[in-house]
Design a protein around this motif. Structure first.
Motif, PDB file in Angstrom:
ATOM      1  N   THR A  41       0.837  -1.210   0.000  1.00 13.62           N
ATOM      2  CA  THR A  41       0.000   0.000   0.000  1.00 13.62           C
ATOM      3  C   THR A  41       0.870   1.257   0.000  1.00 13.62           C
ATOM      4  OG1 THR A  41      -1.753  -1.199   1.135  1.00 13.62           O
ATOM      5  CG2 THR A  41      -1.862   1.190   1.247  1.00 13.62           C
ATOM      6  N   THR A  42       1.985   1.203   0.714  1.00  9.63           N
ATOM      7  CA  THR A  42       2.894   2.364   0.735  1.00  9.63           C
ATOM      8  C   THR A  42       3.420   2.640  -0.678  1.00  9.63           C
ATOM      9  OG1 THR A  42       3.529   1.842   3.005  1.00  9.63           O
ATOM     10  CG2 THR A  42       5.029   3.261   1.774  1.00  9.63           C
ATOM     11  N   LEU A  43       3.751   1.578  -1.403  1.00 12.98           N
ATOM     12  CA  LEU A  43       4.239   1.721  -2.777  1.00 12.98           C
ATOM     13  C   LEU A  43       3.160   2.362  -3.667  1.00 12.98           C
ATOM     14  CD1 LEU A  43       6.677   0.726  -4.648  1.00 12.98           C
ATOM     15  CD2 LEU A  43       5.120  -1.076  -5.321  1.00 12.98           C
ATOM     16  N   ILE A  44       1.952   1.812  -3.570  1.00 17.24           N
ATOM     17  CA  ILE A  44       0.839   2.316  -4.389  1.00 17.24           C
ATOM     18  C   ILE A  44       0.536   3.780  -4.051  1.00 17.24           C
ATOM     19  CG2 ILE A  44      -1.671   2.182  -4.471  1.00 17.24           C
ATOM     20  CD1 ILE A  44      -1.478  -0.773  -4.528  1.00 17.24           C
ATOM     21  N   LYS A  45       0.512   4.057  -2.746  1.00 21.12           N
ATOM     22  CA  LYS A  45       0.174   5.430  -2.330  1.00 21.12           C
ATOM     23  C   LYS A  45       1.272   6.421  -2.725  1.00 21.12           C
ATOM     24  CE  LYS A  45      -3.248   4.681   1.237  1.00 21.12           C
ATOM     25  NZ  LYS A  45      -3.577   4.752   2.669  1.00 21.12           N
ATOM     26  N   SER A  46       2.504   5.923  -2.841  1.00 19.93           N
ATOM     27  CA  SER A  46       3.583   6.804  -3.296  1.00 19.93           C
ATOM     28  C   SER A  46       3.335   7.211  -4.750  1.00 19.93           C
ATOM     29  CB  SER A  46       4.940   6.099  -3.204  1.00 19.93           C
ATOM     30  OG  SER A  46       5.213   5.729  -1.883  1.00 19.93           O
ATOM     31  N   PRO A  79      -9.337   2.281  -3.696  1.00 20.26           N
ATOM     32  CA  PRO A  79      -8.719   2.041  -2.389  1.00 20.26           C
ATOM     33  C   PRO A  79      -9.228   0.756  -1.748  1.00 20.26           C
ATOM     34  CG  PRO A  79     -10.398   3.734  -2.214  1.00 20.26           C
ATOM     35  CD  PRO A  79     -10.324   3.350  -3.663  1.00 20.26           C
ATOM     36  N   GLN A  80      -8.451   0.253  -0.796  1.00 19.54           N
ATOM     37  CA  GLN A  80      -8.818  -0.983  -0.112  1.00 19.54           C
ATOM     38  C   GLN A  80     -10.100  -0.781   0.685  1.00 19.54           C
ATOM     39  OE1 GLN A  80      -5.515  -2.390   2.094  1.00 19.54           O
ATOM     40  NE2 GLN A  80      -6.462  -4.313   2.605  1.00 19.54           N
ATOM     41  N   ILE A  81     -10.147   0.317   1.411  1.00 21.41           N
ATOM     42  CA  ILE A  81     -11.360   0.611   2.189  1.00 21.41           C
ATOM     43  C   ILE A  81     -11.894   1.961   1.714  1.00 21.41           C
ATOM     44  CG2 ILE A  81     -12.295   1.078   4.481  1.00 21.41           C
ATOM     45  CD1 ILE A  81      -9.807  -0.631   5.473  1.00 21.41           C
ATOM     46  N   ALA A  82     -13.078   1.910   1.109  1.00 24.62           N
ATOM     47  CA  ALA A  82     -13.663   3.153   0.622  1.00 24.62           C
ATOM     48  C   ALA A  82     -14.577   3.697   1.715  1.00 24.62           C
ATOM     49  CB  ALA A  82     -14.455   2.878  -0.643  1.00 24.62           C
ATOM     50  N   SER A  83     -14.238   4.880   2.216  1.00 20.62           N
ATOM     51  CA  SER A  83     -15.116   5.455   3.252  1.00 20.62           C
ATOM     52  C   SER A  83     -16.111   6.380   2.571  1.00 20.62           C
ATOM     53  CB  SER A  83     -14.305   6.214   4.292  1.00 20.62           C
ATOM     54  OG  SER A  83     -12.961   5.927   4.187  1.00 20.62           O
ATOM     55  N   PHE A  84     -17.226   5.807   2.192  1.00 17.39           N
ATOM     56  CA  PHE A  84     -18.260   6.590   1.523  1.00 17.39           C
ATOM     57  C   PHE A  84     -19.091   7.368   2.551  1.00 17.39           C
ATOM     58  CE2 PHE A  84     -18.271   2.807  -1.519  1.00 17.39           C
ATOM     59  CZ  PHE A  84     -17.449   3.444  -2.427  1.00 17.39           C
ATOM     60  N   ASP A 144     -11.866   6.673 -18.191  1.00 19.18           N
ATOM     61  CA  ASP A 144     -10.991   6.006 -19.150  1.00 19.18           C
ATOM     62  C   ASP A 144      -9.536   6.443 -18.907  1.00 19.18           C
ATOM     63  OD1 ASP A 144     -10.123   4.551 -21.272  1.00 19.18           O
ATOM     64  OD2 ASP A 144     -10.730   6.011 -22.784  1.00 19.18           O
ATOM     65  N   SER A 145      -8.944   5.970 -17.800  1.00 14.06           N
ATOM     66  CA  SER A 145      -7.572   6.392 -17.466  1.00 14.06           C
ATOM     67  C   SER A 145      -6.569   5.355 -17.977  1.00 14.06           C
ATOM     68  CB  SER A 145      -7.398   6.484 -15.949  1.00 14.06           C
ATOM     69  OG  SER A 145      -8.495   7.104 -15.354  1.00 14.06           O
ATOM     70  N   PRO A 146      -5.396   5.801 -18.446  1.00 12.32           N
ATOM     71  CA  PRO A 146      -4.401   4.838 -18.937  1.00 12.32           C
ATOM     72  C   PRO A 146      -3.791   3.978 -17.832  1.00 12.32           C
ATOM     73  CG  PRO A 146      -3.568   7.092 -19.093  1.00 12.32           C
ATOM     74  CD  PRO A 146      -4.999   7.190 -18.683  1.00 12.32           C
ATOM     75  N   PHE A 147      -3.833   4.486 -16.584  1.00 10.33           N
ATOM     76  CA  PHE A 147      -3.280   3.724 -15.456  1.00 10.33           C
ATOM     77  C   PHE A 147      -4.396   3.420 -14.452  1.00 10.33           C
ATOM     78  CE2 PHE A 147       0.068   6.530 -17.053  1.00 10.33           C
ATOM     79  CZ  PHE A 147       1.016   5.586 -17.421  1.00 10.33           C
ATOM     80  N   VAL A 148      -4.414   2.178 -13.985  1.00 10.19           N
ATOM     81  CA  VAL A 148      -5.435   1.765 -13.023  1.00 10.19           C
ATOM     82  C   VAL A 148      -4.718   1.108 -11.844  1.00 10.19           C
ATOM     83  CG1 VAL A 148      -7.500   0.363 -12.660  1.00 10.19           C
ATOM     84  CG2 VAL A 148      -7.059   1.335 -14.918  1.00 10.19           C
ATOM     85  N   ILE A 149      -5.053   1.532 -10.628  1.00  7.09           N
ATOM     86  CA  ILE A 149      -4.420   0.963  -9.438  1.00  7.09           C
ATOM     87  C   ILE A 149      -5.508   0.448  -8.503  1.00  7.09           C
ATOM     88  CG2 ILE A 149      -2.961   1.463  -7.434  1.00  7.09           C
ATOM     89  CD1 ILE A 149      -1.454   3.472  -9.097  1.00  7.09           C
ATOM     90  N   LEU A 150      -5.442  -0.843  -8.191  1.00  6.89           N
ATOM     91  CA  LEU A 150      -6.490  -1.476  -7.396  1.00  6.89           C
ATOM     92  C   LEU A 150      -5.882  -2.114  -6.148  1.00  6.89           C
ATOM     93  CD1 LEU A 150      -7.967  -3.420 -10.434  1.00  6.89           C
ATOM     94  CD2 LEU A 150      -8.836  -1.266  -9.548  1.00  6.89           C
ATOM     95  N   ASP A 151      -6.341  -1.677  -4.979  1.00  8.59           N
ATOM     96  CA  ASP A 151      -5.823  -2.217  -3.724  1.00  8.59           C
ATOM     97  C   ASP A 151      -6.841  -3.220  -3.177  1.00  8.59           C
ATOM     98  OD1 ASP A 151      -4.235  -2.616  -1.546  1.00  8.59           O
ATOM     99  OD2 ASP A 151      -4.212  -0.528  -0.867  1.00  8.59           O
ATOM    100  N   GLU A 152      -6.546  -4.494  -3.260  1.00  7.12           N
ATOM    101  CA  GLU A 152      -7.424  -5.575  -2.790  1.00  7.12           C
ATOM    102  C   GLU A 152      -8.855  -5.446  -3.324  1.00  7.12           C
ATOM    103  OE1 GLU A 152      -6.752  -8.210  -1.058  1.00  7.12           O
ATOM    104  OE2 GLU A 152      -4.758  -7.841  -0.269  1.00  7.12           O
ATOM    105  N   PRO A 153      -9.031  -5.474  -4.645  1.00  8.75           N
ATOM    106  CA  PRO A 153     -10.359  -5.192  -5.205  1.00  8.75           C
ATOM    107  C   PRO A 153     -11.399  -6.284  -4.997  1.00  8.75           C
ATOM    108  CG  PRO A 153      -8.848  -5.834  -6.949  1.00  8.75           C
ATOM    109  CD  PRO A 153      -8.022  -5.731  -5.693  1.00  8.75           C
TER     110      PRO A 153
END
Ligand code: ADP
Length: 235
Positions: A41-46, A79-84, A144-153
């Motif tokens: 997660t630290t890597l992704i958030k960076s 994000p892993q936990i979405a706080s809606f 439609d983003s060229p990069f997608v990052i999914l944390d524990e989807p």
């Protein structure tokens, strides 16, 4: 293209990333694996600018992203936990997120795919965890983003939704996207990942294909291959 060079990050006494070098220059699905607390997660958030590295550089398409923000328009992040907001209805949340980016969106087909129509006028606070996760997926993939990052989807998804998620991932890869995904579900990795990056102790322990990982560990089963690496690291 995502290029990480000599990335370091510590939190008070813990060194979480100890000089990570990674380069992703093509479309595909990259699984970021590693035990709990290994820095995924630290890597992704960076990359997202939510964590500022102590040292090193992060480039997207050749430009450093450090201390910048507009590059994030090119990334969809789940994000892993979405706080809606609990009192907001699903349709209101989707509209709100759409208005933030003002890009073309494809939420209608995603709502259909995940059978979310009956929930559109429901408040987020009363939804089950799995349904909330489906909303999270719609919010991520509607742009439609060229990069997608999914944390524990996959957390909380039923088998039907999991199949739909895999379908979207394959389609998005075909559309030329670079997709980073963290997960503990080895079946998912085996089925969809083109590349596996295994983090251990703040370093990259392995970077290659699922088959290369199996060959290196001499295990035909991915779960056992990963367990082998972990056992070696405990010695
Ligand atoms: P993973 O995603 O692989 O489980 P994380 O990147 O979440 O790992 O965490 C790596 C380590 O950094 C863990 O020991 C965690 O407790 C610590 N950590 C993460 N975020 C913070 C923070 N904001 N402050 C202090 N320690 C943190």
């Amino acid at each position: 293209m995502i290029n990480l060079t000599n990335l370091h990050k510590s939190y008070t006494k813990i060194k979480v990333l100890k000089g990570i070098d990674l380069f992703f220059d093509h479309e595909g699905i990259i699984a970021i694996l590693g035990p709990n607390g290994s820095g995924k997660t630290t890597l992704i958030k960076s990359i997202l600018g939510m964590v500022i590295p102590d040292r090193g550089d992060i480039q997207l398409n050749g430009d450093s992203v450090l201390h910048k923000w507009d590059y994030r328009n090119n990334i969809s992040y789940m994000p892993q936990i979405a706080s809606f907001p609990q009192n907001l209805k699903v349709e209101e949340l989707i509209k709100m997120i759409k208005n933030l980016r003002r890009q073309e969106t494809k939420e209608a087909e995603l709502i259909q795919l995940f059978q979310l129509k009956p929930f559109l006028d429901k408040k987020l606070g009363i939804l089950s965890g799995g349904t909330r996760q489906k909303v999270n997926i719609v919010l991520t993939f509607m742009f439609d983003s060229p990069f997608v990052i999914l944390d524990e989807p996959t957390t909380g998804l039923d088998p039907v939704a999991l199949i739909s998620l895999k379908q979207i991932l394959r389609e998005e890869k075909k559309n030329g996207k670079t997709i980073l995904i963290t997960t503990h579900i080895m079946n998912l990795v085996e089925e969809i990942a083109d590349q596996v990056v295994f983090l251990l102790d703040g370093n990259i322990y392995f970077n290659g294909t699922v088959n290369e990982l199996k060959e290196q560990t001499q295990h035909d089963n991915l779960e056992h291959a990963i367990a082998e690496i972990l056992k070696e690291s405990y010695v």
